[in-house]
Design a protein around this motif. Structure first.
Motif, mmCIF file in Angstrom:
data_model
loop_
_atom_site.group_PDB
_atom_site.id
_atom_site.type_symbol
_atom_site.label_atom_id
_atom_site.label_comp_id
_atom_site.label_asym_id
_atom_site.label_seq_id
_atom_site.Cartn_x
_atom_site.Cartn_y
_atom_site.Cartn_z
ATOM 1 N N THR A 18 0.794 -1.233 0.000
ATOM 2 C CA THR A 18 0.000 0.000 0.000
ATOM 3 C C THR A 18 0.825 1.280 0.000
ATOM 4 O OG1 THR A 18 -0.176 -0.108 2.420
ATOM 5 C CG2 THR A 18 -1.941 -1.130 1.135
ATOM 6 N N HIS A 19 2.134 1.197 -0.175
ATOM 7 C CA HIS A 19 2.913 2.430 -0.234
ATOM 8 C C HIS A 19 2.665 3.183 -1.535
ATOM 9 C CE1 HIS A 19 5.390 -0.459 -2.406
ATOM 10 N NE2 HIS A 19 6.101 0.526 -2.911
ATOM 11 N N LEU A 20 2.116 2.507 -2.554
ATOM 12 C CA LEU A 20 1.826 3.146 -3.834
ATOM 13 C C LEU A 20 0.338 3.176 -4.182
ATOM 14 C CD1 LEU A 20 4.725 1.715 -6.054
ATOM 15 C CD2 LEU A 20 4.549 4.007 -5.072
ATOM 16 N N ILE A 21 -0.444 2.282 -3.609
ATOM 17 C CA ILE A 21 -1.870 2.187 -3.936
ATOM 18 C C ILE A 21 -2.678 2.029 -2.658
ATOM 19 C CG2 ILE A 21 -1.508 1.196 -6.232
ATOM 20 C CD1 ILE A 21 -2.084 -1.567 -5.012
ATOM 21 N N PRO A 22 -3.971 2.397 -2.685
ATOM 22 C CA PRO A 22 -4.814 2.164 -1.501
ATOM 23 C C PRO A 22 -5.077 0.675 -1.327
ATOM 24 C CG PRO A 22 -6.109 3.055 -3.314
ATOM 25 C CD PRO A 22 -4.690 3.096 -3.759
ATOM 26 N N LYS A 23 -5.325 0.283 -0.114
ATOM 27 C CA LYS A 23 -5.490 -1.133 0.225
ATOM 28 C C LYS A 23 -6.526 -1.865 -0.638
ATOM 29 C CE LYS A 23 -6.097 -3.998 4.390
ATOM 30 N NZ LYS A 23 -6.446 -3.940 5.833
ATOM 31 N N PRO A 24 -7.701 -1.277 -0.912
ATOM 32 C CA PRO A 24 -8.679 -1.997 -1.731
ATOM 33 C C PRO A 24 -8.223 -2.271 -3.167
ATOM 34 C CG PRO A 24 -9.742 -0.248 -0.489
ATOM 35 C CD PRO A 24 -8.261 -0.026 -0.372
ATOM 36 N N MET A 25 -7.119 -1.624 -3.580
ATOM 37 C CA MET A 25 -6.612 -1.853 -4.931
ATOM 38 C C MET A 25 -5.519 -2.913 -4.979
ATOM 39 S SD MET A 25 -8.478 -0.108 -6.865
ATOM 40 C CE MET A 25 -7.578 -0.198 -8.419
ATOM 41 N N VAL A 26 -5.168 -3.485 -3.833
ATOM 42 C CA VAL A 26 -4.228 -4.612 -3.820
ATOM 43 C C VAL A 26 -4.892 -5.770 -4.566
ATOM 44 C CG1 VAL A 26 -3.037 -6.285 -2.357
ATOM 45 C CG2 VAL A 26 -3.133 -3.880 -1.682
ATOM 46 N N GLU A 27 -4.144 -6.403 -5.447
ATOM 47 C CA GLU A 27 -4.737 -7.386 -6.349
ATOM 48 C C GLU A 27 -4.705 -8.813 -5.813
ATOM 49 O OE1 GLU A 27 -3.036 -7.111 -10.240
ATOM 50 O OE2 GLU A 27 -4.009 -5.181 -10.675
ATOM 51 N N ILE A 28 -5.792 -9.503 -6.066
ATOM 52 C CA ILE A 28 -5.910 -10.942 -5.855
ATOM 53 C C ILE A 28 -6.301 -11.543 -7.198
ATOM 54 C CG2 ILE A 28 -7.106 -12.805 -4.638
ATOM 55 C CD1 ILE A 28 -5.413 -11.052 -2.808
ATOM 56 N N GLY A 29 -5.471 -12.398 -7.740
ATOM 57 C CA GLY A 29 -5.781 -12.988 -9.045
ATOM 58 C C GLY A 29 -5.826 -11.972 -10.172
ATOM 59 N N GLY A 30 -5.025 -10.926 -10.053
ATOM 60 C CA GLY A 30 -4.970 -9.923 -11.110
ATOM 61 C C GLY A 30 -6.082 -8.899 -11.081
ATOM 62 N N ARG A 31 -6.907 -8.941 -10.042
ATOM 63 C CA ARG A 31 -8.010 -7.984 -9.881
ATOM 64 C C ARG A 31 -7.941 -7.350 -8.496
ATOM 65 N NH1 ARG A 31 -11.359 -6.905 -14.469
ATOM 66 N NH2 ARG A 31 -11.583 -8.822 -15.669
ATOM 67 N N PRO A 32 -8.270 -6.060 -8.376
ATOM 68 C CA PRO A 32 -8.258 -5.423 -7.054
ATOM 69 C C PRO A 32 -9.243 -6.083 -6.088
ATOM 70 C CG PRO A 32 -8.403 -3.782 -8.806
ATOM 71 C CD PRO A 32 -8.618 -5.114 -9.449
ATOM 72 N N MET A 33 -8.890 -6.080 -4.822
ATOM 73 C CA MET A 33 -9.813 -6.583 -3.807
ATOM 74 C C MET A 33 -11.174 -5.899 -3.930
ATOM 75 S SD MET A 33 -10.648 -8.369 -1.160
ATOM 76 C CE MET A 33 -9.291 -9.063 -0.226
ATOM 77 N N LEU A 34 -11.167 -4.616 -4.242
ATOM 78 C CA LEU A 34 -12.406 -3.865 -4.412
ATOM 79 C C LEU A 34 -13.294 -4.498 -5.474
ATOM 80 C CD1 LEU A 34 -14.065 -1.331 -3.705
ATOM 81 C CD2 LEU A 34 -12.705 -0.072 -5.381
ATOM 82 N N TRP A 35 -12.717 -4.937 -6.563
ATOM 83 C CA TRP A 35 -13.458 -5.588 -7.650
ATOM 84 C C TRP A 35 -14.116 -6.870 -7.147
ATOM 85 C CZ3 TRP A 35 -13.037 -10.372 -10.033
ATOM 86 C CH2 TRP A 35 -13.663 -10.518 -11.268
ATOM 87 N N HIS A 36 -13.381 -7.667 -6.373
ATOM 88 C CA HIS A 36 -13.932 -8.918 -5.836
ATOM 89 C C HIS A 36 -15.148 -8.637 -4.953
ATOM 90 C CE1 HIS A 36 -10.664 -11.745 -7.030
ATOM 91 N NE2 HIS A 36 -9.919 -10.650 -6.993
ATOM 92 N N ILE A 37 -15.042 -7.618 -4.112
ATOM 93 C CA ILE A 37 -16.151 -7.269 -3.218
ATOM 94 C C ILE A 37 -17.380 -6.843 -4.030
ATOM 95 C CG2 ILE A 37 -16.911 -5.637 -1.436
ATOM 96 C CD1 ILE A 37 -13.913 -5.569 -0.538
ATOM 97 N N MET A 38 -17.161 -6.017 -5.028
ATOM 98 C CA MET A 38 -18.267 -5.550 -5.857
ATOM 99 C C MET A 38 -18.912 -6.699 -6.625
ATOM 100 S SD MET A 38 -16.471 -1.974 -7.077
ATOM 101 C CE MET A 38 -17.828 -1.328 -8.061
ATOM 102 N N LYS A 39 -18.125 -7.667 -7.049
ATOM 103 C CA LYS A 39 -18.677 -8.832 -7.748
ATOM 104 C C LYS A 39 -19.602 -9.638 -6.839
ATOM 105 C CE LYS A 39 -17.743 -10.602 -11.294
ATOM 106 N NZ LYS A 39 -18.425 -10.619 -12.627
#
Length: 258
Positions: A18-39
């Motif tokens: 997270t030194h470069l991106i906000p935590k929800p944008m950390v990727e799991i499987g090439g997609r941000p955590m935020l994307w997984h939650i929204m799905k």
């Protein structure tokens, strides 16, 4: 029903990412955590999102601003400044409102800043931008309506390293306690359903929702728990991130319900 996602924290315990991106944008499987939650929400037909931004919020804005471009085949005519889209098969049915809620604003303050974007008198949902689970969102909403309280919290049972809550036979939350010994205690798993009056319990930007507001809701017998006994996992540390990544790579992501 609108879905609010808290996405403004510093994510200090995951500073490697997270030194470069906000935590929800950390990727799991090439997609941000935020994307997984929204799905997860989208699978149940909830596609109207309000993302509450803070730390490096511009990264999330840029992600959604370019989402359509990144997901489809395009021809870019540089000489004539034109972009032609060739396919539109990968576009999510999402409406995303991105709200700057301040760098140092606490969770309660972020929620209160969403008030102008909510539907008058209508309930809303909210969750944190760093946790996934396979909770049945429609069942959660039905449970909330049946109990006629101001707020429903999804309760989960991970290992005993979090503060826990005591739940009565009527599903009302009676109290909170700090990190009980052993395992099996029910904790706040996020994935809330709220009536608008919940925001009246929040004083301002300095209010952490998990402290005074939740305790006041407990005092007023307005907080009930929906017990989710299946998969839930937050992404607090690099260890958590690696575990989720491993589950995805092994094709066993238990939160993937879509």
């Amino acid at each position: 029903m609108k879905v609010l996602i808290l996405a403004g924290g510093f994510g200090t315990r995951l500073s490697e990412e997270t030194h470069l991106i906000p935590k929800p944008m950390v990727e799991i499987g090439g997609r941000p955590m935020l994307w997984h939650i929204m799905k997860i929400y989208s699978t149940y037909g909830f596609n109207d999102f309000i993302i509450l931004l803070g730390y490096k919020g511009y990264v999330i804005k840029e992600y959604f601003a370019n989402y359509f471009l990144h997901e489809n085949d395009v021809t870019i005519d540089i000489a004539n400044n034109k972009i032609e889209t060739h396919s539109q098969n990968n576009v999510e049915p999402w409406k995303v409102t991105l709200v700057n809620t301040g760098i140092n604003t606490m969770t309660g303050g972020r929620l209160k800043r969403a008030l102008p974007y909510l539907n008058d008198g209508q309930p809303f949902m909210f969750t944190y931008g760093d946790g996934v689970c396979n909770v049945d969102i429609q069942a959660l909403v039905s449970f909330h309506k049946q109990h006629d309280k101001l707020i429903t919290m999804t309760a989960v049972q991970p290992e005993g390293r979090f503060g826990a809550m005591k739940i009565g036979d009527d599903m009302a939350v009676n109290s909170f306690e700090e990190k009980p010994e052993g395992e099996g205690g029910w904790i706040n798993g996020g994935f809330f359903v709220c009536q608008p009056k919940v925001l009246d319990y929040i004083k301002g930007d300095e209010t952490m929702f998990e402290r005074e507001p939740l305790n006041m809701l407990v005092r007023d017998r307005q907080l009930v728990a929906y017990k989710h006994k299946d998969f839930w996992q937050c992404m607090d540390t690099l260890r958590d991130k690696r575990m989720l990544e491993s589950m995805w790579e092994e094709e066993n992501p238990r939160w993937k319900i879509w």
